[in-house]
Structures are given as C-alpha cells and as structure tokens.
Motif scaffolding. Structure first.
Motif, PDB file in Angstrom:
ATOM      1  N   ARG A 216       0.818  -1.223   0.000  1.00 17.38           N
ATOM      2  CA  ARG A 216       0.000   0.000   0.000  1.00 17.38           C
ATOM      3  C   ARG A 216       0.849   1.269   0.000  1.00 17.38           C
ATOM      4  O   ARG A 216       0.355   2.376  -0.220  1.00 17.38           O
ATOM      5  CB  ARG A 216      -0.941  -0.018   1.208  1.00 17.38           C
ATOM      6  CG  ARG A 216      -1.891   1.162   1.290  1.00 17.38           C
ATOM      7  CD  ARG A 216      -2.767   1.256   0.071  1.00 17.38           C
ATOM      8  NE  ARG A 216      -3.694   2.378   0.084  1.00 17.38           N
ATOM      9  CZ  ARG A 216      -3.371   3.618  -0.245  1.00 17.38           C
ATOM     10  NH1 ARG A 216      -2.116   3.921  -0.582  1.00 17.38           N
ATOM     11  NH2 ARG A 216      -4.285   4.573  -0.240  1.00 17.38           N
ATOM     12  N   ALA A 217       2.148   1.113   0.261  1.00 17.28           N
ATOM     13  CA  ALA A 217       3.026   2.286   0.242  1.00 17.28           C
ATOM     14  C   ALA A 217       3.290   2.790  -1.173  1.00 17.28           C
ATOM     15  O   ALA A 217       3.698   3.945  -1.363  1.00 17.28           O
ATOM     16  CB  ALA A 217       4.357   1.951   0.928  1.00 17.28           C
TER      17      ALA A 217
ATOM     18  N   PHE B 123       2.367   6.298  -2.585  1.00 16.58           N
ATOM     19  CA  PHE B 123       2.905   7.446  -1.843  1.00 16.58           C
ATOM     20  C   PHE B 123       4.324   7.836  -2.272  1.00 16.58           C
ATOM     21  O   PHE B 123       4.849   8.856  -1.834  1.00 16.58           O
ATOM     22  CB  PHE B 123       2.918   7.154  -0.333  1.00 16.58           C
ATOM     23  CG  PHE B 123       1.557   7.157   0.310  1.00 16.58           C
ATOM     24  CD1 PHE B 123       0.719   8.248   0.191  1.00 16.58           C
ATOM     25  CD2 PHE B 123       1.116   6.063   1.038  1.00 16.58           C
ATOM     26  CE1 PHE B 123      -0.539   8.255   0.796  1.00 16.58           C
ATOM     27  CE2 PHE B 123      -0.144   6.065   1.657  1.00 16.58           C
ATOM     28  CZ  PHE B 123      -0.960   7.167   1.536  1.00 16.58           C
TER      29      PHE B 123
ATOM     30  N   PRO C 180      -0.391  11.047  -4.609  1.00 16.88           N
ATOM     31  CA  PRO C 180      -1.618  10.657  -5.323  1.00 16.88           C
ATOM     32  C   PRO C 180      -2.595  11.821  -5.481  1.00 16.88           C
ATOM     33  O   PRO C 180      -3.503  11.744  -6.295  1.00 16.88           O
ATOM     34  CB  PRO C 180      -2.217   9.566  -4.428  1.00 16.88           C
ATOM     35  CG  PRO C 180      -1.113   9.095  -3.555  1.00 16.88           C
ATOM     36  CD  PRO C 180      -0.154  10.226  -3.407  1.00 16.88           C
TER      37      PRO C 180
END
Lengths: 405, 405, 405, 405
Positions: free
Chosen positions: A378-379, A382, A388
């Motif tokens: 999920r990083a 970023f 984003p």
C-alpha cells in the motif's frame, strides 16, 4: 515465472543472479523484522558480502559495473520477492550510487580530476563497505521542490537545521546526501542546495521513529539536523527553490523506477504464494479461482510491461545522448515515470488483494506473509515526488503541453 | 453526516442513540486493543450497563424490543464508528438474540409454552447480563452446509468433538450456539444439528488464537470441543448435511446485514477523519482532493443505499408474512444479501483506501486510526457464507433461476 | 424482475401500470425510429390517450395526480424499458408539469388567484392534449447558470434572440419553457429570466438537427429564436446570471432523477434480454456466464438502491416542509442527485456492456436492440447540469463544505 | 505522439512509413463508409499501389520483406489511426501472408520444392495485386476448434458445405483460406482440414450481410459454401476436431496481436482528437479535464507497453527457434496473447470513452468521428479465439498449469 523482467547486460545478469541468491534467506527473516519494525542489518551484511551493495560502482573502481536503469530495477525486483523493506532500502543506496558513478564517468571524461577523484574515493568506500548512502531529500508536508530544512552561511561554513523524513536505510547509512535550502546570494528568496554529510557529523540525529503500516523494516526514519556545520565548499547549489526544476523531474522519472521494481517483486511473491496454496489444496479447477487468477495475471502482465517500457524510455530519454536531456525530454521521462507509478501501484495492490482473496482467509491471519505484503504494497502510490493528490494534475498538464510548475 | 442510515422504529431510535453514546469512548480504546489483539471487555461492560446488549430482547422480557433488521444494522453501524471489532462482536450476540426473540414470540403465539419458557429464561439472562451468546457455526475450510464437528449419540447424550472457528465475542460468551453434524437415524449420511452449550460445560476449550491482520479485538477465536456431553433433548435436528437449506440461505440473507453495517461504520469514520484532516490543513480547494472526496462520497452513497434496501427487503421477504418464507423468497433474500456484501465490501474498502490517500501518508503510520481501519475493513468480503471465490456462482445461479446447491 | 423500483402512492401505482402497458408496443417501434432518427409521434398519441401525459396534473384539474418524485421516476423507468428515447421525452414534459402542478397548489393555497388560474389553464390544456411542454434551458457550450440567449426590453415587450439546444420532445411540443438572460435593471450585468413561449410565436424555429449516437428518437433538437416578442408581463426574473442559484441546484437535485429512471430502464431491458438469450441457449451453467451475470446484478442492485434513496431524499429535502428548502438543503439534495448520476450512469453503462458480452457477439449486430441500448445509455453522464468534467469539483466542494459557485 | 509503438527492422520502418502516409486520406473517407456500411475498396486500391498489401511478402519475391510480428502490429496500428475497419481488413490479409511467407521460407530451406513453388506462386500474386486473402476460420456459435462447415470426400474431390462468418476483407478477397471439418479416415469422429479456395469457385457465395454496431466498413460478411468442390490434394489435414491444438493456440497467440494494434490505433486517434479539441477550446487548465487526460494517458501507456511486450514474446516463443515451438511455449504465448487482449481491449474502450467525456457531448453527435470510434472499439473483446465468456477459464487454467482443453 514466465514473463518476469530480465536484465539486459552481462553486469546486470550477474547482479540479478546475486539478488536472487539472497531471496530465500531474506524471506525467512522478514516476519520478525516486520513484527518488531526493526532494520534487517544482517541482510545488509549479506548484501555487502555478495557484492550487491557495490553493484552500481564502475568495474574500474571495483564494483559490478551495473549502469543501466533496467538492470537496477530487475535486481531490486528480485530482492523484493524475499523482502520488500530490504529491497527499497537497498534501492536507496544502489540507485544513488548508480547516479554517482555516472557523474564520476562524466567528470572523468571532462577532465574534472578533482571532482572525479572525490567521487572515486566515495565509490571505493562503497566497494570496501565503509560507505552506505541514504538520500535524504523528502520532508513530511513539503514537496521535493520546497524543502524547509535550511542552511545559513556563517563564514566558511553553513549551519544546517531542519527535519527530513523517509530517510530509508538510514539506520546503517554512513553518508547522507541531504537536500536543503539556502538564502539566495541576491538576498531575495531561496535556492536549493545539496551536500554529502557524514553520519558522524555533530548535530546529526538519526531518529528511531519509523513505525508504519507496512515496509516496517525499511528504516525510513526522520533525521534531525541541529546546527550541523558543513564546509561551504561541500555545498552544491542545485537550482531555484519552489520551482519544478529538471532535477526534481528527473527524480520523478528515474527515481521511481527502482522502487516500482520492489513493489512488483512483492506482488510476484504474493502471486506465487497464492498459486502454490491453490495447487496444494487442489482447488485449481474451481471457476471462482480461475477468474481471480486470470485477473491477477492480467494485472501482473500490465505492471511488468509498463515498468519495463518506462525503464527503457527513461534510460533513453535521460541518458541516451552525450548532451544533457532537454527540458522536453525530462518532462516526458517524468510523465512516463509517473504513469508507471499510477499503473504499477494500482496493479501490485490489486495482485496482493487477489492473492489474499485466493487464500480463502488464511492470508488474513497476522502470521501469513500475505498479511505483510498487503500492508507493504500500500506504500506504492505514496512514493515521491507527486503524491496521489498531485499526480493527475502533473500528468494532465504534461500531456496537454501546459507548463508544469 | 448527511445521508447516514436511520432507525425506523421508536425502539430503534433509542437503541441507536445508545450506540452513538458509546462511540467516542470506544474509539479512544481501540488503538490499544488493536495493538495487543485482546478483547475489549470494558466496552462490553459499558454495553451491558447501557442496555445495548439487551436491545433485541422483547420489551415484555425487559429488553429494548428492537425487532427490525433495519434497526439492528443502524445501531451496529454506529458502534463501528467507534470500534469495528467491538461492533462485530456485539452484532454476533445482538443478532442472535433478535432471532431468538422472534422464535420466542412465535412459540408464544403458537402456544408452545415449554419452548417459549426456555427461550424466555435465556432472554431474561441476556437482560440481567448473565447470558452473552456466541454463534459458533463456522469452521475453517468447511462451508456452513458441511460442518465437520460431529456429535455421536451415546444413550441419552451426544458426545461432541471438533473445532469451530471465527467464534466472535467468545472471550466473554457464556452460552454457545453450536452447529455440528450427527449421524442420520437412517444410518446413512449425516444431518445438521444445533444446540446451546454452556461455556462451563466440561470439554469446551475456548482458545486464545485470534491473531489477524484486522478486526483484532473481536475475539474471533477457535473453540475446541472434546467429548463434550449434550443431553439429547437439547440437540435440535435442523436439516440435511451438505445441502444448501433454507437455514443456510437465510443466514446469507440476514446474517450478513448487521456485519455490513459494521463495515460501513468503519468507512464512515475513515471518511470523517479524512475530511477533518483536509479541512484542518486547508487543502479543500485542491482539485486532487476534491476528486478523491467525490469518489469517496459516491462509494459511501452506493454502500448506504444498497445496505438499507437489502435490509428492508430481507425484512420483508423473511419476516413479512406470518407464514414461513417460501424457498423462492429465501433464495431471493439470500441473493440480495450477497449482492449487498459484494457492493458494500468493495465500497467500504475503497472509502478507507481513499481516506488513506487523502491523509497524504500520515494515515500510513502505524499509530493512525486509518491504518487500523485499512486492516479492519479488508475482512468484509470474507464474511460467511459464500466466500469471494464462491459468491459469483451463487449469485449467478440464483439470478439465472438455476438451482443453488 | 425481483427488486425493481416500486411506486409509493395510489396515483403512482395507476401511473406505473399505465406506463407498463405501453412497454411492448414502444419496444416494437424502437428500432425504426432509432435507425431513422425521427420522433415517435405515435407513441405520444398513445401516451395522451392512456392519460400518461397528464399523470402529474392534479386530480382536481383532471390529471392522475402523481406528485411524488419517486412515482415519477418509476413510471419513466417503465417507459424506458420499452424505448429510452420516448421515456426521456415523456420525462421532459411530465417532470415539468409536476413542478407546475406544485406551483399551482402553492399559488392556490396562498390565494394568488391570478397566478393559479393561469397555471390551471395550462394544466387543463395538458389534460385535453392541447399542451405539450418542452423545457428549453440548455445551450451547447454554456452551463445552466450562464445562458447566452438574451432578451432585450423594447417598451412593453422583450425581443428574444439566441439558440437553445437539447430541447427534448420539441417536435411535438406546443409550449416552450425558455430560460434566457435579460439586462439587469441596474444597467450592470445580467439576470436570468424565464418565460412560456408558444411554439406558434413568430420567430420560433424548431430545427430538425438532432442526430446523435443514441437516444436518437428523443427529438432533442436545437431551437432558434429570432426577434421573438414576449410580453414583459410574461417574463419572470428568476435570479442573477452566472451564479449557482438555488434554482440551478434544485435542477441538479430533482431534474436528474427522472432521467436516471429512464437510463435504469434501458439497463433493465438489456439485462432481461441477455438473461433470456442465455437461458434459451442453455448456457446458464457456464462459469464465465455466471460471473458476468453476478456483476450485472450487483451493478443493477446498486443503481436501483441509489436512485430510490436519492429520489426519497430529494422529495424530503426539497418538498418535505411547507417553507422553502434552505440553501443547505438544496446543496445537499443537489449533491445527492449528482452522486446518483455518477453512480447510476456508471452502472447502467456497465450493465448494458455486460449484456453485450453475454450476447456473445450477436448484440454487436446493428439490428440487435442491445446495439441501440449500448448507444442510448452512453448519454447518461452528459445529463445536465454538471458535466462529467465538472461534477467532481461540485460534489467535492459540497462535501467539504466549500461554497459551490 | 510520444511513446507510440515503433518498428524494429528496416523493412518495418518502410512499411510503417507507408501506412502512415495513408492515414489522412483514409480518415477522410471513414465517415461515409461507416454510415453506409460498405467496403472501402478505394483504400485497398491505394494500399495495393503503395506496396502495403505486399508488405509481408519476402523481398526475394517482390514484397517489402516484413517478417517480424512487432513490425506488422505497428503498421496496422498506423492504418487504424485513419480507419479502424480498413486496418483490421488489411491485417487479415497481411497477417495471413506473413505466415505464408514464413512457411515458404521453411519449405525452401527444407528443399520441399513443390510446396515452396506453390506458395511462391501465390505470394507473387499478392505482389502483382491479383491475390487478396481472407482467412475464413470463424463460425458464429462455434469455437475455432469445432468448425461445423464440413467437406465430404467424393472420389478425388471433397464437397464442402457450410456457413462461415466474420470473413473480414472478403468483398475484395480473391482467395479464401477456409477451415472446415472432414470425417476421420478411421470412420470415427472428425478431423479439421484447411484449403485455399478461389473466390470464383462454383458454390462460393460471399454474402453482403455485415451490418454491425461498429467496424462497419470491414466487410466481415458470412460466406456460404454449397457443394463446393475441392481437389483432395488441396485439402490439408491440420489436426483433430474439437481439441485445443497447437494451431488454435498459436492463433490465440499471434493472430490477436495485429488486431490489437488496430484497436490501439483507434484509441490513439480518439485521444489525439480529444486533446486537440481541449486545446482549441482553451480548457486544458481545468482540473476535471486534467484528471481525465491523466487517466487516458495511463490507459494508453499500459495498452502500448503490454501489446509491445506480448508481440515481442510471441515472436520469441513461436519463431525464436528453428525447431517448432513446444506445447508449453505455445500455451505460454497463447496465454500472453489473451492477457494482452484482456488488457488492451479494456484500455482502448476506456480511452475512447474518456475522449468522449472530454468532448463535452460533441463527440456524442453521430457526425463526430468519436461516435464511430466509440462503436468500433467495442469489438475488441470479441476477437477470437476465446470469447469474453471463456477467456478467464483459459488464462486461469494456463496459469495454474492445468490442461487447457
């Protein structure tokens, strides 16, 4: 794995083989570091021993001589199949050294002996293991083109104060490549400057505050600088503050590529794990399984293809000519790098999510590697520059031929 | 919050107000329970005190008299805004008690005094706090219609052996509603049976092994039964084994609704948090922010509307008539419940993901509530029956009028 | 069809039954009108005969007395199952008449006899078939709050010039409800004004230029006004020009609802067609088919639920009180209407797309109703106000509590 | 266009330049052919004149000598930027000729003089314009491995009867490459056979029945064979009937690639059109526009990268060795080809859809090229073999190592 990324040079092949050789051991160590959030120091001892840490040092200076961005991304990709955190930490150092080696080569070719010698000294340190580099550019809350850490001149030295964030690999770094701002000589406004600062310099405090949802073993701590003195000769003015310079854009173009290779590796591991489980449970004949697998393969295929193409284009646009890349080339490369981030980030998150679905719930248990991968991956969106929340505007403007600012 | 779910009855309004009154305290306790993975016993003491635990007990027996599925889902939704784990644990008990109260009412109306009295006794226990129920139906690796835990008759008793999983709320449960199989009297094959078993019964071992990516404070442990004796009078034959009976389908229809209310509440909290942050940082004017927010609102709008409609339809299809629901009605309700799961699960995961994007990275820190919500909400699609690998076939068959087996 | 939208009042039930009675005939006529792009005049003769055209006229004045937005949307939905173009053309008239009936009721209650009588006269014309209304508000290239058609005062009359677009149903309209701008009395800037203009008024030219990808039989032509004279008494000042007034927002709130009902009806027909084909071909047992069907059902479930909820909320927010809706209520209703547009538009496009996939290619033939539905349904996101390029900003700002301008 | 596909050989570069030279003229003719659904004969006269029709004939035989699948796909891609229908029609002929040239080369190398001479004769016909080939393999309702058209032996000849569909380019084809079934010599079951059949053969009826939603100028008519006589020497047994042979899989691997190049070209044209419009209207600074553009670029980037990689892999797996590809290689290539279809089809549909959104409604008018592109591009997922209802199972099985049947 059928359609995986492949190295393009002999040096690359050696590098990638070495990276693959570490995979199983790193994988076996990943759970504990993830749980405790501590840095996998022993992985880096292994990487130093095998030569991976010196992969991008020129062969003339004792390294493996990997210079192609495409090779870098493949090696990092393989490390990440074992442990994502280790891969992005290694990428921080290896990518920076690749750039430094390129600069050394240019300086040598241009007869800038002093500069070349200085860099050669550092690069030899990389080979003997005395130098590990963390690029300390990011700050929480400020984009790359507006660093708030600042150095004020005081005679022959600058006095640096400020807080930098996301200083991946810093727990073992010996040399910090720091970006900060300095007052413009005109007296109005700021310039951006960079300097190498030894970790042992008084006033450098590497904190132990990296405690995230994922990528927990990457050591991406804050670093605080308090009245840290830098010789003015060591401070390099690299352009105006607050402006989307070629430097920041180049970072958006090539800096992201290695990182995406790491995230892809995590997704590939999740996929492999899910397929092994399905096969072991004899559930491959179920249509619900086949559907998930097909979508997972499509996501992987698109991610791999896009990353490979973006790496090749960045290579060509940024390094394809002896003259520096033009602004248009840099913007194009940055646009493609950021498109690659959009695409790969979505796909790797999707692949791990589908792997978890395929696990039938066992991947949701804390002890499952899938649970770690789900958090790690999920990083991806970023990764800087261009959050984003900013990336659509940047890509949109670049595509429409409107100035990117 | 503008378009949130609303209760439909007076009892529901009281229940929802009570649930809202616990929200802030539960929220403040959530981080520690999540970190340690232990059960929030003090939350349940609060819920007992306020009357929430007895919400679905008929007023005649001392409860709040909440009987409408729509009201149940709203209350659970509000609890989840404070803590998702607490909400699904409470839902396990409250939903089961709602069904039991309905059965009590039917038994009373039908003049089945013995049965009504037995149930009334338990329901009064719910009111005085001596009874907390965990419905122990799931097993890892076996669908609801094929439980492997089995009880063999031995004179006047059955001897139960086996392992059940995902026994949410079990750390404080005093009464277990257990589903298992028994040999058919014909001597061929199995039947499914159910029984209430006191936690204190010899042979009942509630394990402490729930350690998941999310919903860590829900106490969804395994329970092992070893030669656990049940009086044969207390064993209820509820249908053939291995068959998609109305009972399993009804579970797919109404059992999922309360759970989805909990997941919706988590997403609503994540949304509220993200909007507060954006406003506090003064970033509401950024187009990248507005786009994410608009998509987040759309996802929430669809999730709320679908859940509300599914709850209303389940209510009508399953309980709308005095005669039992027909097979067609049960299949329809199950289909709509599972469609609601598909839709709500996707949307709540999406909402929390966008909230994390809006956090700009701060939500990725382990200490952020968003990091917990990101992990919690991923459990939604796994809710039984019909795993994400089976749901397409079930919904597809039900829609095409093909037998669901 | 199991979970379709349902009317909520007795008048609504009569209206919906009537609409359903036209479905098969309209469906049989749709292909020819689509091919030739001409207006289905005979459908409207049928609708006049059955009473559908007078559905929203108060019963006191001879209509069906449908006043609830939820009933309007259901009837339009049923018409669209037969023919989408006819449904949006009917909606234009029926929706406008619903608003007019509401105004008549308010004028009557307030004792504004003259106004009430004028409206009653028109509404009786709707009943006897002499009045068919097209609301002529849109212009290509200008948003609702910035009309460029303008009327300049000249003594007792205004002289109107300009071009309006998307004047759905205009081929048979007898009365045009036109929005334009007039110079502000202060001499600075513009106001927005509205007037009813008879089709027979000199200077009104209804063009025959509607030739689109889909919705080809809706008669959404341009209308050109050339020195068209309007008595100044008939010109109603409805607010400042260029500003997002409550009037425009209310349009965004309730105007969209009926249209979405039409698009939903198209998707429902596509779904029914696909399922009949699959069943006739005996392919319901294929997992690829079941997967598509399940996704189609999920999309429909979400679209129906969201539309129903948005209609109920618009009803409550806009008409729920005797006092006019507050700005906050209007913004909320507009936000929910636009969220419904986002959600329903995506889903109906998706449903028809999946129906085409399920057709196995036969739906791609020009003669298939699916090919027409595929083209028709793509109009959904373009419905005004708030284009797909503006809607994220509007919804984002409304959600963040930032002024919508 | 920055990151477009590029040819890889000198012959490819010439071919691609020629294809680009036709683009504007074909584009100007597209609307009329689309409206009337007739075949663009004059485009093919142009293509014959420029040498494009003989592009894949070996240079030794007078062609351009394009042999690499990657070059084929790029040329077809450029034709499609002008007109999608023309591009897929050209691809049918050019792709088939590429295969034939390869067979000629192999026959020549193997000293199979008779076979080589026969093929050389046809290939020279391609060069002088007397031979245009349509590959007549598909049938509506039967997959590639189960053709129902059948030829029964009658002495020295076969008598062919049946209906074939989707015979793209057939209005001008002079030679048909037909696939049908013949009784197995064992007397049990069927074999698949192929033969070249001249258009002028008695019993061949090329119908004029192609009338689809899009790709209307591709001439993809049915062909009916009625007692059509074929010399038994000209009938080639190509494997068992009803079985997923290497031949069908190879079609899934390389046959799809050129077609995807065409669909990509349509999307690229739509994108270019949308960006020109936005720029001309001065709307590039709007955030809603930038967001759509960024997503459009991401979709294009992924489609291009995936197609390029799939073409390279197909080239390598199928033609990379002098020995025939192994079953595993063929399955892998087919899997990647079908993954490319999944990915590219989704993305090109998405790109044209976003272009329509960016058009603000003008693209929805029938006269807009976008309306045509919107219809054309929807054909992509239907391309055979493996329909959208079958593709998940095929890819899933291939990925899980389960036999594909």
């Amino acid at each position: 794995m059928d359609f995986e990324l492949r190295p393009v040079s002999d040096a690359g092949r050696i590098f990638v083989d070495l990276c693959e050789s570490h995979q199983d051991v790193f994988s076996s160590r990943a759970a504990v570091h993830d749980r405790d959030g501590n840095f996998p120091t022993e992985n880096f001892a292994d990487l130093a021993r095998s030569g991976v840490m010196a992969a991008t040092v020129p062969a003339e200076l004792g390294g493996l001589g990997v210079s192609d961005l495409r090779d870098q991304v493949v090696g990092i990709n393989r490390l990440a199949r074992g442990d994502g955190s280790t891969a992005i930490a290694a990428n921080m150092h290896i990518g920076h050294v690749r750039g430094m080696s390129r600069t050394w080569r240019q300086a040598t070719a241009a007869g800038q002996t002093a500069r070349a010698d200085g860099l050669a000294h550092i690069l030899r340190g990389v080979v003997d293991g005395s130098v590990i580099i963390s690029a300390v550019g990011s700050e929480a809350g400020s984009p790359q083109q507006r660093p708030m850490a600042e150095a004020i001149r005081d005679g022959d030295v600058y006095r640096l104060n400020g807080r930098k964030s996301f200083a991946t690999i810093c727990p073992i770094a010996t040399l910090l490549s720091v970006v900060f701002r300095i007052p413009a000589e005109t007296g109005e406004g700021w310039r951006i400057a960079a300097s190498y600062i030894k970790r042992s310099t008084p006033g450098v405090e590497i904190q132990d505050n990296w405690d995230a949802l994922g990528m927990r073993a990457s050591g991406s701590n804050d670093i605080v600088f308090r009245d840290c003195l830098i010789s003015s000769r060591d401070v390099l003015d690299i352009g105006p503050w607050g402006v989307m310079t070629d430097r920041v854009l180049a970072l958006a173009a090539h800096g992201i590529i290695g990182l995406l290779g790491a995230f892809l590796g995590i997704a590939e591991s999740a996929r492999a794990l899910a397929l092994r489980q399905i096969t072991a449970r004899g559930r491959g004949g179920e249509s619900g399984v086949q559907h998930q697998v097909a979508e997972m393969e499509a996501a992987l295929a698109s991610a791999r293809a896009t990353l490979e193409r973006a790496a090749a284009h960045a290579n060509e646009l940024l390094y394809g000519s002896t003259s520096p890349a033009t602004r248009d080339q840099v913007v194009l490369a940055a646009k493609e790098g950021q498109l690659a981030k959009m695409i790969v980030a979505r796909h790797v998150i999707d692949v791990v999510d589908r792997a978890m679905t395929l696990s039938g719930g066992s991947g949701y248990m804390a002890a499952s590697p899938l649970a770690r991968m789900y958090r790690d991956v999920r990083a991806a969106p970023f990764m800087q520059p261009f959050s984003p929340l900013e990336i659509f505007e940047f890509v949109g403007r670049a595509s429409l031929g409107i100035a990117v600012i």
